[in-house]
Design an enzyme around this catalytic site. Structure first.
Site, mmCIF file in Angstrom:
data_model
loop_
_atom_site.group_PDB
_atom_site.id
_atom_site.type_symbol
_atom_site.label_atom_id
_atom_site.label_comp_id
_atom_site.label_asym_id
_atom_site.label_seq_id
_atom_site.Cartn_x
_atom_site.Cartn_y
_atom_site.Cartn_z
ATOM 1 C CG HIS A 1 57.756 55.098 115.927
ATOM 2 N ND1 HIS A 1 56.401 55.117 115.705
ATOM 3 C CD2 HIS A 1 58.255 54.130 115.130
ATOM 4 C CE1 HIS A 1 56.087 54.187 114.809
ATOM 5 N NE2 HIS A 1 57.198 53.577 114.439
ATOM 6 C CG PHE A 2 62.969 59.343 114.244
ATOM 7 C CD1 PHE A 2 63.234 59.429 112.886
ATOM 8 C CD2 PHE A 2 62.419 60.441 114.891
ATOM 9 C CE1 PHE A 2 62.947 60.587 112.178
ATOM 10 C CE2 PHE A 2 62.123 61.596 114.194
ATOM 11 C CZ PHE A 2 62.392 61.674 112.832
ATOM 12 C CG HIS A 3 62.105 52.066 113.549
ATOM 13 N ND1 HIS A 3 61.754 50.830 114.015
ATOM 14 C CD2 HIS A 3 60.967 52.621 113.043
ATOM 15 C CE1 HIS A 3 60.455 50.624 113.796
ATOM 16 N NE2 HIS A 3 59.952 51.698 113.208
ATOM 17 C CD GLN B 1 52.766 56.244 111.546
ATOM 18 O OE1 GLN B 1 52.415 56.970 110.599
ATOM 19 N NE2 GLN B 1 52.847 56.675 112.789
ATOM 20 C CG ASP C 1 60.880 47.493 117.690
ATOM 21 O OD1 ASP C 1 60.549 48.415 116.933
ATOM 22 O OD2 ASP C 1 60.264 46.403 117.755
ATOM 23 C CB ILE C 2 58.295 44.616 121.605
ATOM 24 C CG1 ILE C 2 57.949 43.481 122.554
ATOM 25 C CG2 ILE C 2 57.371 44.589 120.413
ATOM 26 C CD1 ILE C 2 58.370 43.724 123.956
HETATM 27 P P1 5GP Z 1 56.371 51.155 112.528
HETATM 28 O O1 5GP Z 1 56.075 49.990 111.620
HETATM 29 O O2 5GP Z 1 55.109 51.874 112.953
HETATM 30 O O3 5GP Z 1 57.429 52.064 112.005
HETATM 31 O O4 5GP Z 1 57.044 50.515 113.821
HETATM 32 C C1 5GP Z 1 56.364 50.127 114.947
HETATM 33 C C2 5GP Z 1 57.357 49.383 115.803
HETATM 34 O O5 5GP Z 1 56.850 49.323 117.115
HETATM 35 C C3 5GP Z 1 57.609 47.927 115.353
HETATM 36 O O6 5GP Z 1 58.986 47.753 115.076
HETATM 37 C C4 5GP Z 1 57.145 47.099 116.538
HETATM 38 O O7 5GP Z 1 57.983 45.985 116.796
HETATM 39 C C5 5GP Z 1 57.206 48.107 117.681
HETATM 40 N N1 5GP Z 1 56.247 47.853 118.745
HETATM 41 C C6 5GP Z 1 54.907 47.638 118.594
HETATM 42 N N2 5GP Z 1 54.334 47.473 119.801
HETATM 43 C C7 5GP Z 1 55.320 47.584 120.718
HETATM 44 C C8 5GP Z 1 55.341 47.502 122.148
HETATM 45 O O8 5GP Z 1 54.332 47.289 122.813
HETATM 46 N N3 5GP Z 1 56.549 47.665 122.757
HETATM 47 C C9 5GP Z 1 57.680 47.913 122.052
HETATM 48 N N4 5GP Z 1 58.814 48.057 122.733
HETATM 49 N N5 5GP Z 1 57.700 48.003 120.711
HETATM 50 C C10 5GP Z 1 56.530 47.839 120.045
#
Ligand code: 5GP
Ligand code: ZN
Length: 133
Positions: A99-101, A93, A30-31
């Site tokens: 995606h899964f974290h 989201q 994760d970035i």
């Molecule tokens: P959500 O909030 O949708 O569950 O999580 C999205 C995740 O994607 C966040 O933790 C965010 O840091 C990560 N993310 C967003 N854009 C990018 C990207 O371009 N590259 C990577 N590696 N992670 C990303």
């Protein structure tokens, strides 16, 4: 989906730090990590979230989640992880490619998730279960 950042990552068109890849699943760091080795595991095909991902694709993604947590335990000594999926804007989201974290956790890391609980809602459980019949 040509504009989806996770589709671009899975196709190798955007930079990522890959930790796993096979024909249908891709995993990368994760970035904006909340802990070391905070990882995202995605199907290569674009599905918005848990509601539209087909079961067979979901099972492939989850099998890789399992593979990675075992790898992280063996290689890195990580014994505590949270596996998180958010599906839908109101469920927090942010990226609409399923995606899964994998979030490795440690005592005192300051990342505790705090949920307000409502034990008083137990009185509604009978009616709630009934609605599903
Ligand atoms: P959500 O909030 O949708 O569950 O999580 C999205 C995740 O994607 C966040 O933790 C965010 O840091 C990560 N993310 C967003 N854009 C990018 C990207 O371009 N590259 C990577 N590696 N992670 C990303
Ligand atoms: Zn996508």
């Amino acid at each position: 989906m040509s504009t989806c950042i996770f589709c671009k990552i899975a196709r190798g068109e955007a930079r990522s730090w890959k930790v796993y890849e096979d024909e249908s699943v891709y995993a990368f760091l994760d970035i904006n990590p909340v802990s070391e080795y905070h990882t995202l595991v995605i199907p290569k095909a674009h599905y918005e979230n848990i509601f539209d991902v087909p079961e067979h694709e979901l099972l492939r993604v989850m099998a890789v989640v399992k593979k990675l947590v075992v790898l992280y335990r063996e290689r890195l000594g990580i014994n505590h992880v949270q596996i998180i999926n958010s599906s839908g804007r109101e469920a927090q989201q942010d990226v609409f490619h399923m995606h899964f974290h994998i979030v490795p956790r440690k005592a005192g890391d300051g990342q505790n998730v705090v949920w307000r609980t409502h034990p008083e809602w137990r009185e509604k459980f009978d009616a709630m279960v009934e609605r599903l019949k």
